[in-house]
Scaffold this motif. Structure first.
Motif, short mmCIF file in Angstrom:
data_model
loop_
_atom_site.label_atom_id
_atom_site.label_comp_id
_atom_site.label_asym_id
_atom_site.label_seq_id
_atom_site.Cartn_x
_atom_site.Cartn_y
_atom_site.Cartn_z
N GLN A 81 -7.84 13.02 15.02
CA GLN A 81 -7.36 11.98 14.10
C GLN A 81 -5.89 12.18 13.75
OE1 GLN A 81 -10.23 12.39 11.00
NE2 GLN A 81 -11.84 11.36 12.16
N ARG A 82 -5.50 13.42 13.50
CA ARG A 82 -4.09 13.69 13.17
C ARG A 82 -3.18 13.33 14.34
NH1 ARG A 82 -3.33 16.27 8.41
NH2 ARG A 82 -5.03 17.53 7.54
N ASN A 83 -3.58 13.71 15.55
CA ASN A 83 -2.76 13.43 16.72
C ASN A 83 -2.62 11.94 16.99
OD1 ASN A 83 -2.34 16.17 17.20
ND2 ASN A 83 -4.10 16.35 18.60
N LYS A 84 -3.72 11.23 16.90
CA LYS A 84 -3.67 9.79 17.18
C LYS A 84 -2.94 9.05 16.07
CE LYS A 84 -7.76 9.76 20.15
NZ LYS A 84 -6.95 9.67 21.38
N ALA A 85 -3.13 9.49 14.84
CA ALA A 85 -2.42 8.86 13.72
C ALA A 85 -0.91 9.07 13.87
CB ALA A 85 -2.91 9.42 12.39
N GLU A 86 -0.53 10.28 14.25
CA GLU A 86 0.89 10.59 14.43
C GLU A 86 1.50 9.71 15.52
OE1 GLU A 86 3.82 14.40 15.48
OE2 GLU A 86 1.64 14.68 15.29
N SER A 87 0.71 9.44 16.59
CA SER A 87 1.20 8.58 17.66
C SER A 87 1.44 7.15 17.18
CB SER A 87 0.18 8.57 18.82
OG SER A 87 0.03 9.85 19.38
N LEU A 88 0.73 6.76 16.13
CA LEU A 88 0.89 5.41 15.58
C LEU A 88 1.84 5.38 14.39
CD1 LEU A 88 -2.83 4.18 15.71
CD2 LEU A 88 -0.95 3.44 17.17
N GLY A 89 2.43 6.53 14.06
CA GLY A 89 3.35 6.58 12.93
C GLY A 89 2.65 6.59 11.59
N ILE A 90 1.40 7.06 11.56
CA ILE A 90 0.61 7.11 10.32
C ILE A 90 0.44 8.57 9.90
CG2 ILE A 90 -1.60 6.58 9.23
CD1 ILE A 90 -1.94 4.33 11.28
N GLU A 91 0.79 8.89 8.67
CA GLU A 91 0.64 10.25 8.16
C GLU A 91 -0.71 10.39 7.46
OE1 GLU A 91 2.76 13.43 5.06
OE2 GLU A 91 3.63 11.44 5.39
N LEU A 92 -1.47 11.41 7.81
CA LEU A 92 -2.76 11.68 7.19
C LEU A 92 -2.65 12.86 6.24
CD1 LEU A 92 -5.30 11.31 10.15
CD2 LEU A 92 -4.55 9.58 8.51
N VAL A 93 -3.38 12.76 5.13
CA VAL A 93 -3.44 13.85 4.14
C VAL A 93 -4.90 14.10 3.78
CG1 VAL A 93 -1.16 13.35 3.19
CG2 VAL A 93 -3.18 12.21 2.22
N ASP A 94 -5.18 15.27 3.21
CA ASP A 94 -6.54 15.58 2.76
C ASP A 94 -6.94 14.61 1.65
OD1 ASP A 94 -6.70 17.70 4.51
OD2 ASP A 94 -5.99 19.18 3.05
N ASP A 95 -8.18 14.13 1.71
CA ASP A 95 -8.63 13.17 0.69
C ASP A 95 -9.33 13.83 -0.49
OD1 ASP A 95 -11.11 13.90 1.66
OD2 ASP A 95 -11.68 11.90 2.36
N GLY A 96 -9.45 15.17 -0.46
CA GLY A 96 -10.10 15.87 -1.55
C GLY A 96 -11.61 15.90 -1.45
N ASN A 97 -12.16 15.31 -0.38
CA ASN A 97 -13.61 15.27 -0.20
C ASN A 97 -14.01 15.78 1.19
OD1 ASN A 97 -14.79 13.68 -2.67
ND2 ASN A 97 -12.96 12.55 -2.05
N GLY A 98 -13.17 16.62 1.76
CA GLY A 98 -13.49 17.18 3.06
C GLY A 98 -13.08 16.31 4.22
N GLY A 99 -12.27 15.29 3.97
CA GLY A 99 -11.84 14.40 5.04
C GLY A 99 -10.36 14.14 5.00
N LEU A 100 -9.92 13.14 5.76
CA LEU A 100 -8.52 12.76 5.83
C LEU A 100 -8.36 11.30 5.44
CD1 LEU A 100 -7.70 14.40 9.30
CD2 LEU A 100 -7.14 15.32 7.04
N THR A 101 -7.20 10.97 4.91
CA THR A 101 -6.92 9.58 4.54
C THR A 101 -5.44 9.31 4.77
OG1 THR A 101 -7.17 7.93 2.77
CG2 THR A 101 -6.35 10.09 2.12
N PRO A 102 -5.07 8.07 5.12
CA PRO A 102 -3.65 7.76 5.33
C PRO A 102 -2.85 7.88 4.04
CG PRO A 102 -5.05 6.09 6.33
CD PRO A 102 -5.94 6.93 5.46
N LYS A 103 -1.63 8.38 4.16
CA LYS A 103 -0.72 8.42 3.03
C LYS A 103 0.05 7.10 3.03
CE LYS A 103 2.99 11.20 0.96
NZ LYS A 103 3.88 12.37 1.15
N THR A 104 -0.40 6.18 2.23
CA THR A 104 0.16 4.84 2.24
C THR A 104 -0.01 4.17 0.90
OG1 THR A 104 -0.01 2.63 3.27
CG2 THR A 104 -2.03 3.93 3.15
N ASP A 105 0.87 3.22 0.59
CA ASP A 105 0.71 2.44 -0.64
C ASP A 105 0.05 1.10 -0.35
OD1 ASP A 105 2.75 1.23 0.71
OD2 ASP A 105 4.26 1.46 -0.87
N GLU A 106 -0.41 0.92 0.89
CA GLU A 106 -1.10 -0.31 1.27
C GLU A 106 -2.60 -0.20 0.97
OE1 GLU A 106 -0.19 -2.63 4.83
OE2 GLU A 106 1.08 -0.96 5.46
N HIS A 107 -3.22 -1.33 0.65
CA HIS A 107 -4.68 -1.39 0.61
C HIS A 107 -5.15 -1.40 2.06
CE1 HIS A 107 -5.33 -2.09 -3.68
NE2 HIS A 107 -4.24 -2.84 -3.65
#
Length: 204
Positions: free
Chosen positions: A86-112
């Protein structure tokens, strides 16, 4: 950064902990570095999806017992591969992922971002992320046979999800009954009452 993890909690409830990974719900957080351009994004998504290989088993197909070291090791190995994917594919799309606090990842974005109750995407960012990252890695690293819930466990989890859906309807929220093919309780990200009702019904 603030975010909601309703869909993650919902998927854990519907499918069991082994299926819990990065999933989507409507949320907001910090600044984004996501790429723009619908045509370019579609080409990137198609390229990423086509490069995802079927299978990706993490060992044998022997059913492992939850709570054992063998199960925990296999589960950790599977999720580590998914997160790297997920991190590699997100990076290829210009999307930064961060820990969501629940054992997963979520995009760092101000968009819904997420899915509407009718199954369509909220916006172009949602389509890029879900198809280019989540679905691509789901295809490349599906849940190994040895970690899948048994039929009985799936039935039990489905009953819990159906109970939550029935409770939410009593709260005035129009949701469909989950099924084995679609075991999640679909929430409307544009309706704050939906998440509140789900949280209340999830507690019983």
């Amino acid at each position: 950064m603030t975010s909601t993890s309703t869909t993650l909690r919902r998927l854990r409830l519907a499918l069991g902990a082994t299926a819990a990974a990065v999933v989507l719900t409507a949320c907001t957080s910090g600044p984004t570095t996501s790429a723009s351009g619908t045509d370019k994004a579609s080409d990137e998504i198609a390229s990423l999806a086509s490069s995802s290989a079927e299978g990706g088993a993490d060992g044998s197909n022997k059913k492992l017992k939850p709570g054992t070291k063998e199960y925990d090791d296999a589960n950790s190995n599977h999720h580590r591969k998914r997160y790297d994917c997920q991190r590699n594919k997100a990076e290829s799309l210009g999307i930064e992922l961060v820990d969501d606090g629940n054992g997963g990842l979520t995009p760092k974005t101000d968009e819904h971002f997420g899915m509407k109750s009718d199954g369509t995407y909220l916006n172009d960012f949602s389509k890029r992320y879900i198809e280019g990252v989540i679905q691509a890695c789901d295809k490349e690293f599906p849940i190994p046979k040895e970690l899948e819930d048994s039929s009985q466990e799936k039935e039990e989890q489905l009953k819990k999800s159906q109970k939550i859906a029935a409770c939410m309807r009593k709260e005035g929220i129009d949701v469909k009954d989950p099924t084995l093919n679609d075991p999640t309780v679909a929430l409307d990200p544009d309706d704050p009452r939906s998440e509140a009702a789900h949280a209340k019904c999830e507690k019983g």
